[in-house]
Design an enzyme around this catalytic site. Structure first.
Site, PDB file in Angstrom:
ATOM      1  N   ASP A 129       0.867  -1.142   0.194  1.00 37.81           N
ATOM      2  CA  ASP A 129       0.123  -0.274   0.450  1.00 37.81           C
ATOM      3  C   ASP A 129       0.644   1.131  -0.425  1.00 37.81           C
ATOM      4  O   ASP A 129       0.838   2.303   0.853  1.00 37.81           O
ATOM      5  CB  ASP A 129      -1.372  -0.252   0.899  1.00 37.81           C
ATOM      6  CG  ASP A 129      -1.693  -1.391   0.997  1.00 37.81           C
ATOM      7  OD1 ASP A 129      -2.919  -1.125   0.360  1.00 37.81           O
ATOM      8  OD2 ASP A 129      -1.996  -1.257   1.932  1.00 37.81           O
ATOM      9  N   HIS A 148       1.020   3.330  -2.844  1.00 41.06           N
ATOM     10  CA  HIS A 148      -0.433   4.366  -2.913  1.00 41.06           C
ATOM     11  C   HIS A 148       0.652   5.899  -3.955  1.00 41.06           C
ATOM     12  O   HIS A 148       0.140   7.006  -3.680  1.00 41.06           O
ATOM     13  CB  HIS A 148      -1.152   5.139  -2.359  1.00 41.06           C
ATOM     14  CG  HIS A 148      -1.546   3.909  -2.046  1.00 41.06           C
ATOM     15  ND1 HIS A 148      -3.313   3.915  -2.391  1.00 41.06           N
ATOM     16  CD2 HIS A 148      -2.092   3.132  -0.693  1.00 41.06           C
ATOM     17  CE1 HIS A 148      -4.190   2.695  -2.065  1.00 41.06           C
ATOM     18  NE2 HIS A 148      -3.444   2.634  -1.250  1.00 41.06           N
ATOM     19  N   ASP A 169      -1.252  -2.534  -3.924  1.00 37.56           N
ATOM     20  CA  ASP A 169      -1.400  -0.762  -4.849  1.00 37.56           C
ATOM     21  C   ASP A 169       0.129  -0.068  -5.013  1.00 37.56           C
ATOM     22  O   ASP A 169       0.416   0.582  -3.643  1.00 37.56           O
ATOM     23  CB  ASP A 169      -2.112  -0.782  -2.983  1.00 37.56           C
ATOM     24  CG  ASP A 169      -3.480  -0.465  -3.661  1.00 37.56           C
ATOM     25  OD1 ASP A 169      -3.938  -0.924  -4.699  1.00 37.56           O
ATOM     26  OD2 ASP A 169      -4.297  -0.176  -2.461  1.00 37.56           O
ATOM     27  N   ASN A 173      -6.092  -3.354  -6.171  1.00 40.73           N
ATOM     28  CA  ASN A 173      -6.888  -3.180  -6.159  1.00 40.73           C
ATOM     29  C   ASN A 173      -7.039  -1.516  -7.345  1.00 40.73           C
ATOM     30  O   ASN A 173      -8.081  -1.186  -8.071  1.00 40.73           O
ATOM     31  CB  ASN A 173      -7.967  -2.975  -5.204  1.00 40.73           C
ATOM     32  CG  ASN A 173      -8.414  -1.985  -4.047  1.00 40.73           C
ATOM     33  OD1 ASN A 173      -6.948  -2.346  -3.143  1.00 40.73           O
ATOM     34  ND2 ASN A 173      -9.156  -1.398  -3.858  1.00 40.73           N
ATOM     35  N   HIS A 174      -5.753  -0.862  -6.557  1.00 40.13           N
ATOM     36  CA  HIS A 174      -5.627   0.811  -7.108  1.00 40.13           C
ATOM     37  C   HIS A 174      -4.807  -0.300  -8.850  1.00 40.13           C
ATOM     38  O   HIS A 174      -5.103   1.455  -9.497  1.00 40.13           O
ATOM     39  CB  HIS A 174      -5.277   1.693  -6.372  1.00 40.13           C
ATOM     40  CG  HIS A 174      -5.664   2.246  -5.647  1.00 40.13           C
ATOM     41  ND1 HIS A 174      -6.113   3.778  -5.105  1.00 40.13           N
ATOM     42  CD2 HIS A 174      -6.532   1.444  -4.515  1.00 40.13           C
ATOM     43  CE1 HIS A 174      -7.470   3.965  -4.067  1.00 40.13           C
ATOM     44  NE2 HIS A 174      -7.316   2.613  -3.765  1.00 40.13           N
ATOM     45  N   HIS A 198      -2.708  -9.194  -1.761  1.00 42.66           N
ATOM     46  CA  HIS A 198      -3.749  -7.908  -1.622  1.00 42.66           C
ATOM     47  C   HIS A 198      -5.419  -8.291  -1.118  1.00 42.66           C
ATOM     48  O   HIS A 198      -6.471  -8.474  -2.006  1.00 42.66           O
ATOM     49  CB  HIS A 198      -3.841  -6.335  -2.588  1.00 42.66           C
ATOM     50  CG  HIS A 198      -4.268  -5.926  -2.195  1.00 42.66           C
ATOM     51  ND1 HIS A 198      -3.230  -4.862  -1.776  1.00 42.66           N
ATOM     52  CD2 HIS A 198      -4.806  -4.780  -2.530  1.00 42.66           C
ATOM     53  CE1 HIS A 198      -3.625  -3.608  -1.662  1.00 42.66           C
ATOM     54  NE2 HIS A 198      -4.909  -3.398  -1.628  1.00 42.66           N
ATOM     55  N   HIS A 233      -4.020  -4.031   1.268  1.00 44.03           N
ATOM     56  CA  HIS A 233      -5.286  -4.010   1.549  1.00 44.03           C
ATOM     57  C   HIS A 233      -6.006  -3.076   2.994  1.00 44.03           C
ATOM     58  O   HIS A 233      -5.859  -2.303   2.905  1.00 44.03           O
ATOM     59  CB  HIS A 233      -5.865  -4.827   1.144  1.00 44.03           C
ATOM     60  CG  HIS A 233      -7.197  -4.335   0.191  1.00 44.03           C
ATOM     61  ND1 HIS A 233      -7.153  -3.219  -0.345  1.00 44.03           N
ATOM     62  CD2 HIS A 233      -8.405  -4.907  -0.029  1.00 44.03           C
ATOM     63  CE1 HIS A 233      -8.954  -3.435  -1.010  1.00 44.03           C
ATOM     64  NE2 HIS A 233      -9.744  -3.700  -0.493  1.00 44.03           N
ATOM     65  N   HIS A 274      -4.373  -0.413   5.767  1.00 49.64           N
ATOM     66  CA  HIS A 274      -3.425   0.196   6.162  1.00 49.64           C
ATOM     67  C   HIS A 274      -3.290   0.222   6.884  1.00 49.64           C
ATOM     68  O   HIS A 274      -1.950   0.960   7.760  1.00 49.64           O
ATOM     69  CB  HIS A 274      -4.336   1.186   4.686  1.00 49.64           C
ATOM     70  CG  HIS A 274      -4.446   1.759   4.230  1.00 49.64           C
ATOM     71  ND1 HIS A 274      -4.802   2.720   3.250  1.00 49.64           N
ATOM     72  CD2 HIS A 274      -4.217   0.786   2.526  1.00 49.64           C
ATOM     73  CE1 HIS A 274      -4.977   2.409   2.463  1.00 49.64           C
ATOM     74  NE2 HIS A 274      -4.508   1.420   1.842  1.00 49.64           N
TER      75      HIS A 274
END
Length: 465
Positions: free
Chosen positions: A8, A10, A49, A84-85, A171, A205, A207
């Site tokens: 994660d 991002h 992610d 998923n992102h 994830h 996934h 956080h």
């Protein structure tokens, strides 16, 4: 065996539309990679992610490439899955570009066979299951999928696909570790649905940092979430400030939940902290605008200039408040970013009269609430939809019956005079009603092409062939 477990990241997120937050996310990823390399890990896992959107900007791609060059130059492989992102509805994603440059190796179901120094492949229906081997350690992984894609009736796709190994990278939100997170009632997997016989479950996934040991889960190895590298939500704030109605001064406490990643040695995770920008969640309560403004000014003196602050205003104030009246209070404070959110209500008028349930709700509303009080994860959707459609049908029937009763009698139509054309349209033949097409012609129309099967769909078909 020693490796890093990151999740994660991002990259590319400009939180609160603030350019400096973009830099914060890049800085956190760079620090994590540099610390992992310094720890002399044998490989790095990125459990989904890596990017905030599936089509990152050129700037974001440039930053990702520059940082991923660091382990590449040291000969440390990076294995990743799409979160998923990251994922797209197409087979190809931005991960293919990173693979082309030799920066990451993507694990999971792939359309093409992948083999190199570390990657291995096995044909599964019309796809290839791609995993990695570093020395004697086998690493498996699968991109993010929804629950209905993974659990299909009595078929558990994960257990059918992964029979065992050393590391499994996913994830997904697992219910046992999703408590007190946004995924508590929207989990992807139940703990018992994870495949057995893995020494370490490298998850992403969720956080916040979570670890469940084998003694808690019954699995062979620990199930671990390192959490996001940056503070992605106000619930992850590093400092909590409360200034209540009866408080003489603000109360502040440090959130012990640091941000970072895991260094895993012999399949046991050890947390490594990454420095992040101070993030304050502030709650100020008061019963007048004057009181709220005074308390906000006092709180502002506790918040450092480089911080992010989200300030909640609470209380009952005559006439309510406008956030515009508070935004100017901190304009000279120097705080990097702040925002007000109102939970203030106007004066409450308390009635001494009691109202019965029958007066407050209709039979329909009471019945609906009884259906909806079931726990979300146990909600009988099919049964509820049957009930809802039946109530709708009964309601429509009752409405039509009522309209028929109210419909006035029509006056008889006057007879047509000789020579006048009839106002009534002649009845059309079936061919005319369909624009001259016969039923045979309509049947011969080409059917729409079938939806292209996903990787999991294709793999599941193998049992039927």
């Amino acid at each position: 065996m020693r490796f890093a477990h990151i999740a994660d990241v991002h990259l590319g997120r400009e939180q609160f539309n603030q350019p400096f937050r973009y830099e914060d996310y890049v800085k956190a990823f760079r620090e994590a990679i540099e610390k992992a390399v310094k720890e002399r890990v044998e490989f790095i896992l990125i459990a989904g992610d890596l990017f905030h959107v599936s089509r990152p900007s050129p700037r974001t791609l440039r930053d990702a490439i520059e940082i991923l060059e660091i382990p590449k130059k040291k000969g440390i492989p990076v294995f990743a899955i799409e979160g998923n992102h990251d994922k797209t509805i197409r087979e190809a994603s931005v991960f293919d570009l990173l693979e082309h440059f030799g920066l990451v190796r993507t694990l999971g179901l792939r359309r093409e066979e992948k083999r190199d120094e570390f990657l291995r492949s096995k044909k599964v229906a019309d796809r290839y299951l791609v995993w990695a081997e570093v020395g004697d350690v086998k690493i498996y992984g699968l991109r993010h999928h929804t629950r209905w894609q993974l659990i299909r009736g009595n078929t558990n796709v994960l257990k059918a696909l992964f029979r065992g190994g050393d590391v499994l990278m996913l994830h997904q939100a697992v219910d046992y570790l999703a408590k007190d997170t946004p995924y508590q009632d929207a989990f992807d997997l139940k703990l018992r649905e994870l495949p057995d016989n893995f020494s370490y479950y490298a998850l992403g996934h969720i956080h916040v940092r979570r670890v469940a040991e084998p003694g808690q889960t019954g699995l062979k190895g620990p199930v671990a979430y390192p959490g996001s590298l940056e503070r992605t939500d106000v619930r992850e704030a590093s400092y909590i400030v409360v200034y209540g109605d009866r408080d003489r001064k603000p109360r502040i406490r440090n959130n012990p939940e640091a941000k970072g990643f895991y260094i895993v040695e012999d399949f046991q995770p050890e947390f490594v902290e990454v420095v992040t920008r101070p993030f304050y969640r502030v709650t100020v309560s008061g019963n007048s605008k004057t009181e709220l403004r005074r308390k906000v000014k006092e709180v502002a003196e506790l918040i450092p200039r480089e911080a992010v602050a989200i300030i909640y205003l609470e209380g009952t104030v005559k006439g309510g408040i406008s956030l515009a009246e508070f935004n100017d209070l901190l304009k000279d404070s120097g705080i990097a970013y702040y925002a007000f959110r109102s939970r203030v209500t106007g004066e409450v008028i308390i009635s001494k009269e009691t109202v019965s349930e029958e007066e407050l709700l209709t039979d329909w509303e009471r019945e609906l609430l009884l259906h909806l009080r079931t726990e979300p994860k146990e909600f009988p959707l099919d049964e509820f939809m049957d009930w809802l459609l039946e109530r709708y049908r009964l309601g429509v029937s009752a409405q039509m019956a009522g309209e028929n009763k109210k419909k006035p009698l029509e006056e008889p139509k006057a007879l047509e005079k000789p020579g006048e054309k009839s106002s009534e349209k002649r009845e059309k033949k079936p061919e005319e009603a369909t624009g001259g097409e016969s039923s045979k012609t309509r049947k011969s129309e080409k059917k729409k092409p079938a939806r292209k099967p996903s990787s999991l769909d294709a793999w599941l078909r193998r049992d039927k062939q």
